[in-house]
Design an enzyme around this catalytic site. Sequence first.
Site, short mmCIF file in Angstrom:
data_model
loop_
_atom_site.label_atom_id
_atom_site.label_comp_id
_atom_site.label_asym_id
_atom_site.label_seq_id
_atom_site.Cartn_x
_atom_site.Cartn_y
_atom_site.Cartn_z
N ASP A 1 52.59 46.99 48.35
CA ASP A 1 51.73 47.63 47.36
C ASP A 1 50.77 48.66 47.93
OD1 ASP A 1 50.08 45.51 48.64
OD2 ASP A 1 48.61 46.08 47.11
N ASP B 1 48.98 40.17 50.81
CA ASP B 1 47.85 40.47 49.94
C ASP B 1 48.18 41.58 48.94
OD1 ASP B 1 46.51 38.60 51.39
OD2 ASP B 1 45.16 39.99 52.40
N ASP C 1 55.26 41.98 51.93
CA ASP C 1 53.82 42.01 52.19
C ASP C 1 53.19 40.80 51.49
OD1 ASP C 1 51.19 43.15 52.76
OD2 ASP C 1 51.13 43.66 50.64
#
Length: 250
Positions: free
Chosen positions: A195, A11, A9
């Site tokens: 996250d 961001d 991922d």
Amino acid sequence: MTKWVVVTDLDGTLLDHHSYSWQAAKPALERLAAMQVPVVLNSSKTRAEIRELREQLALSWPFIAENGAILDWGDGHFEGFAEPRQQLLTVLGQLRQQGFAFEGFADWDLATIVEKTGLDAHSAKLASEREFTEPLLWLGDDPGKWAFQQALAGHQLQAQQGGRFLSVMGQYSKGAAIAALRERYPGATIIALGDSPNDAPMLDVADIAVVIKSARSEQLMPKAPSTIRTTSPGPEGWNQAIQDILNHRS
């Protein structure tokens, strides 16, 4: 044979949630490059955004854009898993008429996208070049949000919560393209890093799931055979996890 494939991922994971910087992960990225380990970016970002970031990171590997909507092999070939964005916008227009309260990229001019995302004008333009998904800011209450998601499901759509936006998309996920990566890199150990809740499908199908510390990371309970949780957020945690894996599992 490729031993590792890193799928990450962006961001809040490889990129700092606030500054979008990846510099803290540079040591691990350089180590992976020296080992010729594929680093596959897997993000809600557009292909235009990811292409530019790949250049900054000196990456030439495949990448996955718009929450799994498309797997771009980076050589002019790609595999799509979604219907065009215009179909989403038609449904969203109908739901807005029914009273659901939200705003999205299609409603905003470039200056507003800059304001809502914190991106500069050039980056905001790349972010607006969406092909398959529509990021929204939900303006209603939680019960309304649940009803909105149920209404989307009636149209074979879903809304996944990312680091900043609620992304409306078809019935696919960040994990959908992992099977194709396994075919490209047979026998490789897939390390996935994320996250947020929209990273869950990717983390579930990895061999090693790395949960990067964030405000919502405790919600993630990966089904992968091995899970690592970082004590630092963003690229600091990313660097920590990759270095530890390469040091202790090589």
